[in-house]
Design an enzyme around this catalytic site. Structure first.
Site, PDB file in Angstrom:
ATOM      1  N   LYS A 138       0.841  -1.206   0.000  1.00 11.26           N
ATOM      2  CA  LYS A 138       0.000   0.000   0.000  1.00 11.26           C
ATOM      3  C   LYS A 138       0.878   1.259   0.000  1.00 11.26           C
ATOM      4  O   LYS A 138       2.081   1.179   0.284  1.00 11.26           O
ATOM      5  CB  LYS A 138      -0.911  -0.021   1.228  1.00 11.26           C
ATOM      6  CG  LYS A 138      -0.165  -0.036   2.565  1.00 11.26           C
ATOM      7  CD  LYS A 138      -1.081  -0.462   3.698  1.00 11.26           C
ATOM      8  CE  LYS A 138      -0.347  -0.393   5.034  1.00 11.26           C
ATOM      9  NZ  LYS A 138      -1.152  -0.996   6.117  1.00 11.26           N
ATOM     10  N   ARG A 237     -10.388  -0.176  14.699  1.00 10.79           N
ATOM     11  CA  ARG A 237     -10.144   0.597  13.481  1.00 10.79           C
ATOM     12  C   ARG A 237     -11.099   0.004  12.455  1.00 10.79           C
ATOM     13  O   ARG A 237     -12.306   0.053  12.657  1.00 10.79           O
ATOM     14  CB  ARG A 237      -8.665   0.501  13.081  1.00 10.79           C
ATOM     15  CG  ARG A 237      -8.249   1.548  12.090  1.00 10.79           C
ATOM     16  CD  ARG A 237      -6.756   1.509  11.788  1.00 10.79           C
ATOM     17  NE  ARG A 237      -6.347   0.293  11.093  1.00 10.79           N
ATOM     18  CZ  ARG A 237      -5.139   0.098  10.568  1.00 10.79           C
ATOM     19  NH1 ARG A 237      -4.219   1.032  10.685  1.00 10.79           N
ATOM     20  NH2 ARG A 237      -4.837  -1.015   9.954  1.00 10.79           N
ATOM     21  N   TYR A 360      16.550  29.633   8.463  1.00 11.80           N
ATOM     22  CA  TYR A 360      15.316  30.382   8.736  1.00 11.80           C
ATOM     23  C   TYR A 360      15.126  30.647  10.229  1.00 11.80           C
ATOM     24  O   TYR A 360      15.407  29.792  11.060  1.00 11.80           O
ATOM     25  CB  TYR A 360      14.106  29.587   8.259  1.00 11.80           C
ATOM     26  CG  TYR A 360      13.807  29.750   6.794  1.00 11.80           C
ATOM     27  CD1 TYR A 360      13.515  31.007   6.257  1.00 11.80           C
ATOM     28  CD2 TYR A 360      13.801  28.656   5.956  1.00 11.80           C
ATOM     29  CE1 TYR A 360      13.228  31.135   4.908  1.00 11.80           C
ATOM     30  CE2 TYR A 360      13.515  28.788   4.611  1.00 11.80           C
ATOM     31  CZ  TYR A 360      13.226  30.029   4.097  1.00 11.80           C
ATOM     32  OH  TYR A 360      12.942  30.157   2.764  1.00 11.80           O
ATOM     33  N   MET A 416      12.673  23.839   2.599  1.00  3.68           N
ATOM     34  CA  MET A 416      11.920  23.048   1.626  1.00  3.68           C
ATOM     35  C   MET A 416      12.852  22.223   0.738  1.00  3.68           C
ATOM     36  O   MET A 416      12.600  21.058   0.466  1.00  3.68           O
ATOM     37  CB  MET A 416      11.062  23.970   0.750  1.00  3.68           C
ATOM     38  CG  MET A 416      10.138  23.219  -0.193  1.00  3.68           C
ATOM     39  SD  MET A 416       9.121  24.310  -1.196  1.00  3.68           S
ATOM     40  CE  MET A 416       7.947  24.923  -0.010  1.00  3.68           C
TER      41      MET A 416
HETATM   42  C1  PLP Z   1      -0.410  -1.915   6.718  1.00  3.48           C
HETATM   43  C2  PLP Z   1      -1.004  -3.187   7.135  1.00  3.48           C
HETATM   44  C3  PLP Z   1      -0.209  -4.335   7.244  1.00  3.48           C
HETATM   45  C4  PLP Z   1       1.295  -4.310   7.138  1.00  3.48           C
HETATM   46  O1  PLP Z   1       1.800  -3.804   8.360  1.00  3.48           O
HETATM   47  P1  PLP Z   1       3.350  -3.706   8.715  1.00  3.48           P
HETATM   48  O2  PLP Z   1       3.364  -3.249  10.119  1.00  3.48           O
HETATM   49  O3  PLP Z   1       3.950  -2.718   7.788  1.00  3.48           O
HETATM   50  O4  PLP Z   1       3.937  -5.053   8.545  1.00  3.48           O
HETATM   51  C5  PLP Z   1      -0.854  -5.541   7.496  1.00  3.48           C
HETATM   52  N1  PLP Z   1      -2.189  -5.585   7.676  1.00  3.48           N
HETATM   53  C6  PLP Z   1      -2.972  -4.488   7.627  1.00  3.48           C
HETATM   54  C7  PLP Z   1      -4.430  -4.602   7.849  1.00  3.48           C
HETATM   55  C8  PLP Z   1      -2.394  -3.249   7.372  1.00  3.48           C
HETATM   56  O5  PLP Z   1      -3.166  -2.156   7.352  1.00  3.48           O
END
Ligand code: PLP
Length: 472
Positions: A138, A237, A360, A416
């Site tokens: 992702k 979540r 800055y 930046m």
């Molecule tokens: C992002 C995610 C993972 C991977 O997590 P890591 O801590 O990067 O290994 C696995 N399962 C879900 C549901 C996630 O959102």
């Protein structure tokens, strides 16, 4: 007769083509530009003489003095350019070394070692035995490039991938072809349904509402993709509540139409093996998943892999471990290779007198005479302003950069496009264009020093950087 102007009013005819235009051109995922040239060795610490003899560099734009096949140190300027620094160093040769590297660029580079990603994949596979790996790619593979990373993982044997959105799923599908499952963690939404069906993406169903959104389309389709069911086991979540699980499992028509081929949950505290929440989530996952007559089951992320066999089930879902990030509090157990470095070129060096300020808002004041280097990467490239030093958020624990193999602290506020480091204690004086390295094996330390996590630093790196990939 006078020739009429060909240019439109306000224009001044053809602009000369910039000599060193290679950095502006798009490159493919191997870091090659449109002529198939790659950047190996260019602007690197080693002189790139081999590359400049290459036929690709004959004539054309690369004839200039800057591109002679010659060691930069042999290409002396007529007189020392930076004798102020030279005077601080006892020998004349030190002064003469104060030149720039041939063909250096002011653009930062993100170096990504695909071989290390494969090694990390293999290490996880060895640890989980018969369980399979579903790689989390992702957020553009945590900022490293979903296409190149997915292809590498596919080459290593990975056949299950997790993304957050359907758009990310499309990119991964196009990169790896049809022979793999791609699950979309955020679940289905009306606007994305076409993508799911076109690219055979499997939605992760997180709620009864999402189940209904999916079914509206899936029931009409001939070949709807399978789904995954995500059960919430305490993180609050995404995921089905215990009530939702009851609803879905007791309604066989609904369940059949969803056609899940994976049941999953997610651990909240896996990075801390001693946290009792791990065992609680495990027990809840076992109890709730038993209401569905389907395997495989999946619970562990990267950190969960280190909690032992009980947590592996049939599929583990690592992300950060693949990309060289430490996932748990015990680094030694992890056997993970660093994958990514942000390389920033030295743009300028200067001496600062005691009492003068740097950057800055003049947040940094030199207590004694010092030398600094200005590096060509800033917060636009993912160096957080919080890494400014050594005042503000990081007071007392400055963030470091590696330059000429030594760790040098950041001073003043990160800008930046640039970051300033204190090079007073460096054994040698850097050349312009020398690469300074951010992150690398210090990723976790740097994140902790500014009160964030390695995941965030990783994912923010390098939007403007050229990406160069070291092959697996
Ligand atoms: C992002 C995610 C993972 C991977 O997590 P890591 O801590 O990067 O290994 C696995 N399962 C879900 C549901 C996630 O959102």
């Amino acid at each position: 007769m006078k020739k009429p102007f060909k240019t439109a009013p306000g224009q001044y005819g053809k602009q000369p083509r910039p000599r060193d235009d290679h950095a502006a051109k798009p490159r493919d995922d191997k870091g090659r530009d449109d002529k198939g040239r790659d950047d190996k060795g260019r602007g690197d610490r080693k002189p790139a003489s081999r590359d400049f003899k290459n036929k690709d560099f004959k004539g054309g734009d690369f004839k200039g003095k800057d591109f002679k096949a010659k060691d930069s140190r042999g290409d002396k300027p007529k007189r020392p350019q930076f004798d102020r620094h030279g005077s601080a160093k006892p020998t004349a040769s030190k002064t003469e070394r104060f030149t720039h590297k041939q063909g250096f660029t002011t653009r930062p580079t993100l170096r990504i070692n695909l071989g290390a990603i494969k090694a990390n994949y293999d290490a996880i596979q060895a640890r989980v035995g018969n369980a399979k790996i579903g790689a989390s790619v992702k957020a553009d593979a945590y900022g490293l490039g979903a296409e190149a990373v997915s292809r590498t993982l596919y080459g290593a044997g990975c056949r299950t991938f997790f993304v957050a959105t359907a758009g990310e799923g499309k990119i991964v599908r196009e990169a790896i072809g049809d022979n793999a499952s791609i699950y979309v963690l955020n679940g289905p939404a009306p606007q994305d349904l076409t993508l799911y069906f076109t690219y055979t993406l499997k939605p992760v169903i997180n709620s009864v509402a999402q189940a209904r959104i999916w079914l509206a389309e899936a029931d009409r389709a001939k070949h709807a993709p399978f789904t995954a069911l995500h059960i919430d086991t305490g993180m609050n979540r995404l995921g089905l509540s215990a009530d939702d699980v009851g609803q879905l499992s007791s309604n066989s028509v609904l369940y059949k139409s969803l056609a899940p081929d994976l049941i999953m949950s997610h651990l909240a505290c896996a990075s801390d093996a001693n946290n009792p929440m791990n065992a609680e989530q495990l027990a809840r996952f076992r109890r709730l998943s038993a209401q569905f007559p389907v395997t495989p089951l999946s619970l562990a992320n990267s950190a969960g892999v280190h909690l032992g066999r009980d947590y592996h089930f049939q599929l583990v879902r690592p992300g950060i471990s693949l990309y060289g990030g430490q996932a748990t509090k015990k680094v030694a157990q992890e056997d993970i290779h660093p994958v990514v470095s942000l390389m920033a070129p030295v743009l300028q060096t200067r001496e600062v007198k005691a009492g003068e300020t740097i950057g800055y808002n003049a947040t940094y004041r030199a207590e004694a005479d010092m030398k600094i280097a200005i590096l060509g990467a800033g917060y636009a490239d993912g160096i957080p302003v919080a890494a400014s030093g050594p005042s503000g958020a990081s007071a007392g624990k400055p963030s470091f950069v590696t330059l000429l193999k030594q760790r040098v602290p950041i001073v003043g506020r990160v800008s930046m496009d640039s970051t300033i480091v204190d090079i007073t204690r460096l054994a040698a004086v850097p050349n312009l264009g020398d690469w300074a390295e951010f992150r690398g094996e210090n990723l976790t330390h740097d994140a902790n020093a500014i009160g964030t996590i390695n995941y965030e630093l990783l994912v923010r790196l390098g939007q403007r950087c050229r990406r160069t990939y070291q092959k697996a």
